[in-house]
Every structure is written in C-alpha cells, then in structure tokens.
Scaffold this motif. Structure first.
Motif, PDB file in Angstrom:
ATOM      1  N   ALA A  17      55.049  12.001  27.777  1.00 16.53           N
ATOM      2  CA  ALA A  17      56.337  12.050  28.474  1.00 16.53           C
ATOM      3  C   ALA A  17      57.088  10.753  28.235  1.00 16.53           C
ATOM      4  CB  ALA A  17      56.129  12.263  29.972  1.00 16.53           C
ATOM      5  N   VAL A  18      58.393  10.809  28.496  1.00 13.89           N
ATOM      6  CA  VAL A  18      59.245   9.628  28.401  1.00 13.89           C
ATOM      7  C   VAL A  18      59.779   9.332  29.796  1.00 13.89           C
ATOM      8  CG1 VAL A  18      61.225   8.560  27.292  1.00 13.89           C
ATOM      9  CG2 VAL A  18      59.882  10.267  26.052  1.00 13.89           C
ATOM     10  N   LEU A  19      59.556   8.114  30.252  1.00 15.44           N
ATOM     11  CA  LEU A  19      59.948   7.694  31.597  1.00 15.44           C
ATOM     12  C   LEU A  19      61.109   6.711  31.483  1.00 15.44           C
ATOM     13  CD1 LEU A  19      56.323   7.023  32.943  1.00 15.44           C
ATOM     14  CD2 LEU A  19      57.569   9.217  32.824  1.00 15.44           C
ATOM     15  N   TYR A 151      56.367   3.288  37.725  1.00 12.29           N
ATOM     16  CA  TYR A 151      56.125   4.115  36.539  1.00 12.29           C
ATOM     17  C   TYR A 151      54.837   4.927  36.633  1.00 12.29           C
ATOM     18  CZ  TYR A 151      60.239   2.477  34.180  1.00 12.29           C
ATOM     19  OH  TYR A 151      61.548   2.243  33.851  1.00 12.29           O
ATOM     20  N   ARG A 152      53.927   4.499  37.463  1.00 18.02           N
ATOM     21  CA  ARG A 152      52.733   5.309  37.677  1.00 18.02           C
ATOM     22  C   ARG A 152      53.073   6.603  38.416  1.00 18.02           C
ATOM     23  NH1 ARG A 152      48.695   0.413  39.549  1.00 18.02           N
ATOM     24  NH2 ARG A 152      48.034  -0.232  37.449  1.00 18.02           N
ATOM     25  N   LEU A 153      53.987   6.516  39.382  1.00 20.38           N
ATOM     26  CA  LEU A 153      54.308   7.694  40.190  1.00 20.38           C
ATOM     27  C   LEU A 153      54.970   8.815  39.388  1.00 20.38           C
ATOM     28  CD1 LEU A 153      54.274   9.130  42.872  1.00 20.38           C
ATOM     29  CD2 LEU A 153      56.370   7.902  43.510  1.00 20.38           C
ATOM     30  N   PRO A 154      55.996   8.566  38.578  1.00 18.96           N
ATOM     31  CA  PRO A 154      56.576   9.679  37.817  1.00 18.96           C
ATOM     32  C   PRO A 154      55.591  10.296  36.834  1.00 18.96           C
ATOM     33  CG  PRO A 154      57.515   7.597  37.097  1.00 18.96           C
ATOM     34  CD  PRO A 154      56.751   7.319  38.367  1.00 18.96           C
ATOM     35  N   ALA A 155      54.727   9.477  36.242  1.00 16.60           N
ATOM     36  CA  ALA A 155      53.701  10.031  35.350  1.00 16.60           C
ATOM     37  C   ALA A 155      52.793  10.968  36.124  1.00 16.60           C
ATOM     38  CB  ALA A 155      52.891   8.894  34.722  1.00 16.60           C
ATOM     39  N   GLN A 156      52.400  10.532  37.317  1.00 19.69           N
ATOM     40  CA  GLN A 156      51.555  11.377  38.163  1.00 19.69           C
ATOM     41  C   GLN A 156      52.256  12.694  38.489  1.00 19.69           C
ATOM     42  OE1 GLN A 156      50.721   9.611  41.990  1.00 19.69           O
ATOM     43  NE2 GLN A 156      49.409  11.285  42.639  1.00 19.69           N
ATOM     44  N   ARG A 157      53.538  12.630  38.799  1.00 16.47           N
ATOM     45  CA  ARG A 157      54.269  13.853  39.165  1.00 16.47           C
ATOM     46  C   ARG A 157      54.469  14.787  37.978  1.00 16.47           C
ATOM     47  NH1 ARG A 157      58.339  12.897  44.197  1.00 16.47           N
ATOM     48  NH2 ARG A 157      56.749  11.950  45.538  1.00 16.47           N
ATOM     49  N   LEU A 158      54.444  14.220  36.787  1.00 17.73           N
ATOM     50  CA  LEU A 158      54.520  15.048  35.585  1.00 17.73           C
ATOM     51  C   LEU A 158      53.144  15.545  35.153  1.00 17.73           C
ATOM     52  CD1 LEU A 158      57.110  13.030  33.458  1.00 17.73           C
ATOM     53  CD2 LEU A 158      57.474  15.270  34.519  1.00 17.73           C
ATOM     54  N   VAL A 160      50.653  13.587  33.907  1.00 20.17           N
ATOM     55  CA  VAL A 160      50.203  12.911  32.689  1.00 20.17           C
ATOM     56  C   VAL A 160      49.718  11.503  33.036  1.00 20.17           C
ATOM     57  CG1 VAL A 160      51.747  14.242  31.208  1.00 20.17           C
ATOM     58  CG2 VAL A 160      52.524  12.053  32.151  1.00 20.17           C
ATOM     59  N   ASP A 161      48.999  10.907  32.108  1.00 20.47           N
ATOM     60  CA  ASP A 161      48.520   9.532  32.253  1.00 20.47           C
ATOM     61  C   ASP A 161      49.637   8.588  31.827  1.00 20.47           C
ATOM     62  OD1 ASP A 161      47.268   7.023  31.937  1.00 20.47           O
ATOM     63  OD2 ASP A 161      45.374   7.947  31.370  1.00 20.47           O
ATOM     64  N   PRO A 162      49.976   7.570  32.641  1.00 15.80           N
ATOM     65  CA  PRO A 162      51.031   6.651  32.226  1.00 15.80           C
ATOM     66  C   PRO A 162      50.723   5.955  30.902  1.00 15.80           C
ATOM     67  CG  PRO A 162      49.873   5.835  34.174  1.00 15.80           C
ATOM     68  CD  PRO A 162      49.471   7.251  33.981  1.00 15.80           C
ATOM     69  N   ALA A 183      51.893   1.801  29.755  1.00 12.93           N
ATOM     70  CA  ALA A 183      52.737   2.606  28.869  1.00 12.93           C
ATOM     71  C   ALA A 183      53.235   1.799  27.672  1.00 12.93           C
ATOM     72  CB  ALA A 183      53.936   3.151  29.644  1.00 12.93           C
ATOM     73  N   ALA A 184      53.604   2.503  26.608  1.00 13.65           N
ATOM     74  CA  ALA A 184      54.348   1.902  25.512  1.00 13.65           C
ATOM     75  C   ALA A 184      55.771   1.671  26.009  1.00 13.65           C
ATOM     76  CB  ALA A 184      54.351   2.815  24.295  1.00 13.65           C
ATOM     77  N   ARG A 185      56.493   0.748  25.351  1.00 14.11           N
ATOM     78  CA  ARG A 185      57.807   0.391  25.877  1.00 14.11           C
ATOM     79  C   ARG A 185      58.869   0.307  24.781  1.00 14.11           C
ATOM     80  NH1 ARG A 185      56.530  -5.118  27.832  1.00 14.11           N
ATOM     81  NH2 ARG A 185      55.077  -4.918  26.104  1.00 14.11           N
ATOM     82  N   LEU A 186      59.988   0.946  25.057  1.00 16.61           N
ATOM     83  CA  LEU A 186      61.173   0.866  24.215  1.00 16.61           C
ATOM     84  C   LEU A 186      62.258   0.172  25.021  1.00 16.61           C
ATOM     85  CD1 LEU A 186      63.000   1.543  21.797  1.00 16.61           C
ATOM     86  CD2 LEU A 186      63.375   3.794  22.833  1.00 16.61           C
ATOM     87  N   ALA A 187      62.738  -0.956  24.544  1.00 20.84           N
ATOM     88  CA  ALA A 187      63.764  -1.722  25.248  1.00 20.84           C
ATOM     89  C   ALA A 187      65.140  -1.453  24.657  1.00 20.84           C
ATOM     90  CB  ALA A 187      63.453  -3.207  25.192  1.00 20.84           C
TER      91      ALA A 187
END
Length: 224
Positions: A17-19, A151-158, A160-162, A183-187
């Motif tokens: 997923a993308v957060l 960021y842990r919470l939205p992953a949990q709601r989807l 998936v593992d953050p 998570a990996a990060r795109l800035a």
C-alpha cells in the motif's frame, strides 16, 4: 538525502500500500496554515519567527512548545477552530488527484495527516480532493509525527504490514515517522528543499510519479 533525480531506489519494488501525508503532499494549505497560526499567535501573545521547523507536526505538539501546560488545551482547541474556519486557497497539488485515482479502486492507499478529523475534512472538501477510504488523523493516535504511530495505524486498517508500505511525505517529521514505522519513503520537495529530505527517493511533486497497481501490489515509476 537520497537520489532526487529519479526513482531508481524504488524501482523493481512492490508495495502492499501507499500511505500519503496530506498537507504539502496531496494539497497545498500553506497560506491558510500561516494565516491561522499568525492569528493564533496574536491572540496568545506568542512570537512566531517561522513555520518550517514544525511543519507536519500536530497542532497540540506545536502549542506545547510555546505555552505553559495550563494553557495547552484551550490554545489547541483555538488553533484547531481557526484552521478549520480558514480554508481559503487550499488546492490539490500537481499529480495528487491522479495518484489517488490510480490507487483507490484497489484499496491500496490511505492518508495519515497531522490535522485533526474536522480540519482534515474541511481541507479535503475545499480542495476537491477525493480521499481514500482510510483516513487517519492526529486525534486518532496518542502521539503524532515524528512518532511511527500515524503510519502504523493506516497500515493496520488496510490489513498490511507497514514494512511493506511506501510512505509519501513532504516534511522531515513525517519522513521520520515513516522510517520508524519501517516503511520505504518517497519525499516530495514541495515545502522543503530536496537536500533537507532524508528518504529512499526525492522528487519535486507527485506529477513526477506514476503508481501502477498489479495483482502483487503497487509499483512506482517515473512519469515522463
């Protein structure tokens, strides 16, 4: 800082997923934010010299840096009220609508914002952004960015593992939050210069990115 000329470091990877962060990532709310905080500062006798150092951090955590504990609750409620009422000029940033549209049908996207819920909804409505189903706001976690909880919470709601997710952020505090979540990060260099952003890859904004959904997950590619 990682490579700010391409998405090479993310090429070949597949994400569950993308957060996304919201302000400065999906929408531009900077003028409204600055107006609101200047008004708040005048009401509470606070001298503000800039906004960059605490961009992306929840209002309650910012308030605690300027006022004594006995004023925190009242002052936090006040800045939240001012910001919610002032959404003039809030607009979608380049590439944001396309990014969410590409990911929404697959249910592989979420927003994690340092706004409280009512403020997030007000800015989303003003901008016209079509938000994904999962929206995590500052009042849904005990500690905001740079803590990993947002960021842990939205992953949990989807579901998936953050550690299998990509976090898309514009602020150092949010990038730290994503890193601590695993998570990996795109800035995105929308509010800070690229050389101040520590991430796997750095681009100007989402108009330079294309998200491709496959049966295995989400891949990231450069947009010509």
């Amino acid at each position: 800082m990682a490579d700010n000329e391409s998405l090479t470091a993310l090429a070949g990877r597949t994400f569950a997923a993308v957060l996304f962060d919201m302000d400065g990532t999906l929408i531009d709310s900077t003028p409204a934010v600055e107006r609101s905080w200047m008004r708040w500062a005048g009401e509470f006798g606070v001298h503000l010299t800039g906004f960059g150092t605490w961009h992306g951090i929840p209002a309650a955590q910012v308030v605690s840096q300027f006022l004594p504990p006995e004023q925190w609750e009242v002052a936090t409620r006040r800045i939240e009220q001012i910001e919610t009422e002032d959404t003039d000029g809030v607009v979608v940033l380049p590439g944001a609508a396309e990014a969410l549209a590409a990911l929404a049908p697959s249910g592989r996207a979420a927003i994690a914002t340092s706004c409280v819920h009512d403020l997030a909804l007000a800015r989303i409505a003003t901008s016209g952004l079509i938000a994904p189903e999962v929206l995590v706001t500052a009042d849904m976690v005990e500690v905001g960015k740079p803590d990993p909880a947002p960021y842990r919470l939205p992953a949990q709601r989807l579901g998936v593992d953050p550690a299998d997710c990509l976090v898309v952020e514009d602020a150092p505090a949010g990038l730290t939050s994503g890193k601590e979540a695993g998570a990996a990060r795109l800035a995105l260099a929308t509010t800070h210069s690229a050389d101040t952003l520590e991430a796997d890859a750095v681009v100007k904004d989402l108009s330079h990115v294309r998200f491709v959904v496959t049966t295995a997950g989400v891949r990231v590619a450069s947009r010509s």
